[in-house]
Design a protein around this motif. Structure first.
Motif, PDB file in Angstrom:
ATOM      1  N   ASP A 147       0.823  -1.200   0.000  1.00 39.97           N
ATOM      2  CA  ASP A 147       0.000   0.000   0.000  1.00 39.97           C
ATOM      3  C   ASP A 147       0.862   1.258   0.000  1.00 39.97           C
TER       4      ASP A 147
ATOM      5  N   GLY B 237       3.238   4.555  -8.135  1.00 38.00           N
ATOM      6  CA  GLY B 237       2.243   5.110  -9.056  1.00 38.00           C
ATOM      7  C   GLY B 237       2.546   6.524  -9.498  1.00 38.00           C
TER       8      GLY B 237
ATOM      9  N   HIS C 218      -2.702   5.026 -16.132  1.00 40.83           N
ATOM     10  CA  HIS C 218      -3.835   5.388 -15.290  1.00 40.83           C
ATOM     11  C   HIS C 218      -4.156   4.298 -14.266  1.00 40.83           C
ATOM     12  N   PRO C 219      -4.320   3.035 -14.664  1.00 41.28           N
ATOM     13  CA  PRO C 219      -4.599   2.016 -13.634  1.00 41.28           C
ATOM     14  C   PRO C 219      -3.413   1.748 -12.720  1.00 41.28           C
ATOM     15  N   LEU C 220      -2.187   1.773 -13.249  1.00 39.76           N
ATOM     16  CA  LEU C 220      -1.020   1.496 -12.413  1.00 39.76           C
ATOM     17  C   LEU C 220      -0.740   2.616 -11.419  1.00 39.76           C
ATOM     18  N   SER C 221      -1.272   3.791 -11.657  1.00 36.57           N
ATOM     19  CA  SER C 221      -1.085   4.901 -10.714  1.00 36.57           C
ATOM     20  C   SER C 221      -2.043   4.820  -9.535  1.00 36.57           C
ATOM     21  N   GLN C 222      -2.971   3.858  -9.569  1.00 38.88           N
ATOM     22  CA  GLN C 222      -3.939   3.668  -8.483  1.00 38.88           C
ATOM     23  C   GLN C 222      -3.508   2.472  -7.634  1.00 38.88           C
TER      24      GLN C 222
ATOM     25  N   GLY D  55      -5.793  -4.803  -5.600  1.00 41.63           N
ATOM     26  CA  GLY D  55      -6.906  -5.679  -5.922  1.00 41.63           C
ATOM     27  C   GLY D  55      -6.505  -6.777  -6.887  1.00 41.63           C
ATOM     28  N   THR D  56      -5.683  -6.432  -7.871  1.00 41.82           N
ATOM     29  CA  THR D  56      -5.211  -7.444  -8.819  1.00 41.82           C
ATOM     30  C   THR D  56      -4.358  -8.493  -8.123  1.00 41.82           C
TER      31      THR D  56
ATOM     32  N   LEU E 190      -4.915   0.951  -5.177  1.00 48.33           N
ATOM     33  CA  LEU E 190      -5.975  -0.013  -4.905  1.00 48.33           C
ATOM     34  C   LEU E 190      -6.206  -0.942  -6.090  1.00 48.33           C
ATOM     35  N   PHE E 191      -6.003  -0.441  -7.291  1.00 46.55           N
ATOM     36  CA  PHE E 191      -6.158  -1.296  -8.471  1.00 46.55           C
ATOM     37  C   PHE E 191      -5.098  -2.394  -8.467  1.00 46.55           C
ATOM     38  N   VAL E 192      -3.865  -2.011  -8.202  1.00 39.88           N
ATOM     39  CA  VAL E 192      -2.784  -3.001  -8.186  1.00 39.88           C
ATOM     40  C   VAL E 192      -2.977  -3.975  -7.025  1.00 39.88           C
TER      41      VAL E 192
END
Length: 372
Positions: free
Chosen positions: A309, A316, A330-334, A340-341, A336-338
């Motif tokens: 975290d 990001g 855009h997704p890698l800068s979040q 969650g994956t 929580l997205f990483v």
């Protein structure tokens, strides 16, 4: 008639099972001492000047690295305490963040607003948080299943609203409440004393692991395991499930409150985000990621989750991510997205969490091991 004798085929040499090999027996003899070895290694870690580029921003003994490790240790203890509810008793609580927040804000308010010394503020906060857990648990445990989860969530939301609205002018509202360090011991103040906060976090983690382990191995722990598997059977045996669940709920709340006391000293203040239900969901993810109902799984899950975290936030915003195409940056800068994956992949490939890695990898390693 002449008797024809068949050629004798020599029997294959007997193989010794791995469980009876000297190396395996030696390993089992050393296993009880591994937690002590890990504790010693963690305790002497601040004396190391090892630099791990990409893993930490500075050497292991730098204040920034020690603070990150201290936060990870605290959340490792929080996840272990939450596992006493979820993994070992089978109770899904969505309000565990309330008791952690009680530890953070209780300590901060008593030191900053009331001017109490640290030891008095910490003692009163832990006692108050444990009492709060006992009172709310006595109400919430009248329900079961989803109803229990919703009742605990409602209690936590009440706490979050009181904090956000600056109840009594004590919490600082949405801006939070900085900790008045003038009332703290000198050994816990300043960047140069971050190592002491790290050792304090390590002591908290060791205490939680010890308490949870002792409870799990006691007759009460066996009753809690029975409640997780079949609560009706415990009632048939003449035991009161409500009382045992209240003990587990109160103990987990008290451990979370103690973690809040340590956390507020590490970060130097209280902020309203720790009262949100997202923190409880994060604890649930930590336990599932590490392996519910295991000794070390929740600890590893909590440490890994908080490390990712914090590090993914820096990752990001790095140039390496910003220079990527938009559909990737855009997704890698979040974070929580990483996260969650990573969680989805971990649950899919390792349903038992990190604690099941050894069990799942043993057949593969046995197959790859050269035969003698």
């Amino acid at each position: 008639m002449t008797e024809v004798k068949s050629a004798e085929v020599p029997a294959p040499p007997a193989t010794v099972p791995d469980e009876l090999s000297p190396g395996h027996a030696r390993w089992h003899g050393l296993r009880p001492y591994l937690p002590l070895v890990a504790l010693v290694v963690a305790a002497v870690l601040p004396y190391s000047t090892l630099n791990l580029p990409g893993v930490f921003e500075g050497p292991l003994n730098s204040p920034g690295t020690l603070q990150l490790l201290a936060i990870c240790l605290v959340f490792g203890g929080l996840a272990a305490g939450y596992d006493l509810l979820f993994g070992r008793t089978g109770m899904l609580s969505f309000g565990h963040a309330l008791y952690f927040a009680a530890g953070v804000y209780g300590t901060d308010v008593l030191i900053t607003k009331a001017g109490l010394p640290l030891w008095q503020a910490a003692l009163l906060t832990v006692v108050g948080g444990t009492t709060l857990a006992a009172l709310l648990g006595a109400v919430a445990l009248r329900t079961v299943g989803i109803a229990f989860a919703m009742v605990t969530l409602a209690f936590a939301q009440v706490g979050a609203i009181l904090v956000a609205r600056d109840f009594g002018g004590l919490t600082g509202g949405e801006e939070g409440l900085p900790l008045d360090v003038s009332g703290l011991p000198a050994a816990l103040v300043g960047v140069t004393n971050t190592v002491n906060l790290y050792w304090l976090a390590l002591a908290y983690l060791a205490l939680v692991v010890l308490v949870v382990h002792r409870v799990s191995g006691s007759p009460t722990g066996r009753v809690l395991a029975g409640l997780r598997d079949d609560e009706r059977r415990i009632g048939v045996l003449g035991l009161d499930p409500y009382r045992f669940k209240l003990v587990a709920f109160t103990l987990a709340g008290g451990l979370a409150t103690a973690g809040g006391v340590v956390y507020v000293l590490i970060v130097g203040g209280a902020s309203p985000h720790i009262t949100s239900s997202e923190l409880t969901l994060s604890l649930l993810v930590m336990v599932v990621l590490g392996g519910p109902g295991t000794r070390w799984g929740p600890v590893l899950g909590g440490i890994l989750y908080m490390y990712l975290d914090h590090r993914l936030t820096a990752f990001g915003s790095s140039d390496a991510v910003n220079n990527l195409p938009a559909f990737l940056s855009h997704p890698l800068s979040q974070p929580l997205f990483v996260l969650g994956t990573v969680f989805i992949l971990a649950v899919y490939f390792f349903p038992g969490g990190l604690a099941s890695l050894r069990t799942r990898l043993t057949p593969l390693l046995t197959t790859l091991r050269p035969r003698r």
